[in-house]
Design a protein around this motif. Structure first.
Motif, PDB file in Angstrom:
ATOM      1  N   GLU A  59       0.830  -1.202   0.000  1.00  0.00           N
ATOM      2  CA  GLU A  59       0.000   0.000   0.000  1.00  0.00           C
ATOM      3  C   GLU A  59       0.868   1.258   0.000  1.00  0.00           C
ATOM      4  OE1 GLU A  59      -3.614   2.231   0.131  1.00  0.00           O
ATOM      5  OE2 GLU A  59      -3.125   0.153  -0.377  1.00  0.00           O
ATOM      6  N   ASP A  62       2.330   1.626  -3.441  1.00  0.00           N
ATOM      7  CA  ASP A  62       1.281   1.979  -4.395  1.00  0.00           C
ATOM      8  C   ASP A  62       0.890   3.443  -4.288  1.00  0.00           C
ATOM      9  OD1 ASP A  62      -0.760   1.122  -6.391  1.00  0.00           O
ATOM     10  OD2 ASP A  62      -2.142   1.752  -4.829  1.00  0.00           O
ATOM     11  N   THR A  63       0.829   3.964  -3.074  1.00  0.00           N
ATOM     12  CA  THR A  63       0.498   5.378  -2.921  1.00  0.00           C
ATOM     13  C   THR A  63       1.637   6.269  -3.413  1.00  0.00           C
ATOM     14  OG1 THR A  63       1.301   5.300  -0.627  1.00  0.00           O
ATOM     15  CG2 THR A  63      -1.053   5.004  -0.989  1.00  0.00           C
ATOM     16  N   GLY A  66       1.513   5.877  -7.265  1.00  0.00           N
ATOM     17  CA  GLY A  66       0.249   6.313  -7.829  1.00  0.00           C
ATOM     18  C   GLY A  66       0.035   7.811  -7.776  1.00  0.00           C
ATOM     19  N   ALA A  67       0.798   8.518  -6.939  1.00  0.00           N
ATOM     20  CA  ALA A  67       0.612   9.968  -6.812  1.00  0.00           C
ATOM     21  C   ALA A  67       1.880  10.747  -7.092  1.00  0.00           C
ATOM     22  CB  ALA A  67       0.118  10.303  -5.399  1.00  0.00           C
ATOM     23  N   ARG A 148      -3.613   7.876  -8.783  1.00  0.00           N
ATOM     24  CA  ARG A 148      -4.198   8.044  -7.454  1.00  0.00           C
ATOM     25  C   ARG A 148      -4.927   9.374  -7.303  1.00  0.00           C
ATOM     26  NH1 ARG A 148      -4.462   4.692  -2.640  1.00  0.00           N
ATOM     27  NH2 ARG A 148      -3.237   2.843  -3.114  1.00  0.00           N
ATOM     28  N   ASP A 151      -8.670   9.281  -9.362  1.00  0.00           N
ATOM     29  CA  ASP A 151      -9.545   8.140  -9.084  1.00  0.00           C
ATOM     30  C   ASP A 151     -10.954   8.641  -8.773  1.00  0.00           C
ATOM     31  OD1 ASP A 151     -10.788   5.842  -8.333  1.00  0.00           O
ATOM     32  OD2 ASP A 151      -9.352   5.289  -6.763  1.00  0.00           O
ATOM     33  N   ALA A 213      -5.362  10.840  -2.330  1.00  0.00           N
ATOM     34  CA  ALA A 213      -4.341   9.948  -2.884  1.00  0.00           C
ATOM     35  C   ALA A 213      -4.117   8.721  -2.022  1.00  0.00           C
ATOM     36  CB  ALA A 213      -3.026  10.706  -3.055  1.00  0.00           C
ATOM     37  N   GLY A 214      -4.716   8.658  -0.829  1.00  0.00           N
ATOM     38  CA  GLY A 214      -4.489   7.539   0.063  1.00  0.00           C
ATOM     39  C   GLY A 214      -3.309   7.729   0.989  1.00  0.00           C
TER      40      GLY A 214
END
Length: 433
Positions: A59, A62-63, A66-67, A148, A151, A213-214
């Motif tokens: 995670e 990925d964050t 993804g951002a 991200r 989304d 973005a998480g």
């Protein structure tokens, strides 16, 4: 008459009968249950911990990917002296030919796309609330391709409206108390040059998009602005601060470092996502190894109860061992019988632990909800962990490691009491019977 093959059916039957101790041998039965439960809990804890650690790392990565860009190429500032006048000139790190540089970087094999960016620090205010933020100036086309950020499940607003305003993180929106359509003021110390010095620049922009973005730190500090507006606002007319690069294999970004620097030119420097987060990821890997070792000790302690139970079993079954030996059972057969007694406990406890660990990992959200309810909330603080929830990711390799460790330890600890039973003298065992 040929000897029966090792691990014959009768050896399994004798071992299984010994495990089902009678009331008079309740101590053996109790030790067996303690061993089984201890191994199950140890294996479950090991699987659950490895799943949570793997989920947290996945995670977190990925964050990041993804951002953020996988790599950023920028120019170093240099100074040179005019040989005729002797004056020293400083060449800034601004990228004037950012369009050409972006095209050269995009031509490097393995690069998916590139994006020129202008960056700056500002103070964002709305009413009597304020928050420090970092502004990213990007084109609408590049903004729409940040996974991200755009989304639709976690964002509010329309992507098409981005050129007419700014996009802000959900953390900024929450702290400033703004929604789509509200205006916020951005204050930059790099304002206009006047006779009295540099004055701060204050502009108001409508909020057209709110993203999540998480990552707590990104949502709380990041603002996206159209590139032309950012160039004007930060006094970057016709220049960019850096060119962001996105590649096919982010984990192998190190292999593209040299080609990207060559494509960027003589003054090009590169900063990858592994440079910014590599130390943290390495720390996670070290913690994973340490946690595996610590929990392995717990599994070892649980398996040691098998030794205690088998020693008691051998002592209680001395008469049976003597009778079996006089009937023709070899030392190897006796050893295998008691080895199977311990192996049964290890295998059953391991299987129970795998089931328990998998159930825990698959329901980690419900577990955290229960912990939050019991503790009154705040068990998972995103401002400390960076991400909003505790993730879990079951991997076959982690389950295999836990199972292999448990079974190996369970089999090893049975050897000593099994050998002790095999070497028992049948005459001594039956002398007082």
């Amino acid at each position: 008459m040929p000897s029966p093959r090792p691990f014959s059916r009768y050896e399994f039957l004798i071992a299984w009968r010994y495990l089902r101790a009678r009331r008079a041998e309740g101590g053996v039965s109790t030790m067996t249950w303690i061993s089984l439960i201890g191994i199950a809990l140890g294996v479950a804890a090991l699987i659950a911990t490895l799943a949570v650690r793997a989920g947290f790392r996945a995670e977190f990565v990925d964050t990041i990917l993804g951002a953020n860009a996988h790599a950023s190429v920028y120019l170093s500032a240099t100074s040179f002296t005019n040989e005729l006048t002797g004056e020293v000139y400083t060449q800034s790190g601004r990228i004037e030919d950012y369009t050409d540089m972006a095209a050269r970087l995009a031509a490097v094999p393995g690069v998916i796309r590139t994006a020129p960016v202008v960056k700056g620090q500002v103070m964002a205010t709305a009413g009597d609330r304020a928050n420090v933020a970092e502004v990213f100036g990007v084109t609408p086309q590049d903004f729409a391709r940040i996974p991200r950020i755009v989304d639709p499940e976690t964002s509010v607003g329309e992507i098409d409206a981005f050129p007419d305003g700014i996009a802000i993180g959900s953390g900024i929106a929450r702290e400033l108390g703004v929604v789509i359509g509200d205006r916020i003021r951005l204050i930059s110390p790099q304002g206009a040059q006047t006779a009295f010095g540099t004055t701060p620049r204050v502009n108001a922009y409508p909020v057209t998009y709110i993203f999540s973005a998480g990552r707590y730190d990104i949502d709380r500090t990041r603002i996206y602005m159209p590139l032309p507006e950012a160039q004007s606002y930060f006094n970057r007319e016709d220049v960019a601060d850096e060119v962001e690069v996105y590649v096919e294999d982010p984990e192998n970004i190190a292999a593209l470092t040299l080609p990207l620097m060559e494509a960027g030119g003589d003054r090009a420097l590169i900063w990858t996502w592994q440079d910014s987060s590599g130390s943290f990821l390495r720390a996670l890997d070290i913690e994973d190894d340490v946690m595996f070792v610590i929990l392995s000790v717990l599994v070892l302690i649980a398996t040691m109860n098998i030794t205690s139970g088998l020693i008691m079993l051998v002592k209680n079954k001395g008469r049976d061992i003597g009778i079996l030996r006089t009937m023709g059972l070899t030392e190897g057969a006796v050893m295998r019988v008691f080895f199977l007694c311990g192996a049964f406990t290890g295998v059953i406890g391991t299987l129970a632990g795998v089931a328990l660990g998998v159930v825990f990992a698959l329901n980690v959200d419900h577990v955290m909800s229960a912990v939050n309810m019991i503790s009154g909330g705040g068990a998972w603080d995103p401002s400390v962990r960076g991400i909003y929830e505790l993730p879990a990711r079951l991997r076959g390799i982690d389950i295999a490691r836990a199972v292999g460790l448990s079974l190996t330890l369970s089999f090893l600890v049975t050897i000593f009491p099994a050998r002790r039973a095999a070497r028992m003298n049948p005459v001594e065992a039956l002398r007082y019977e």
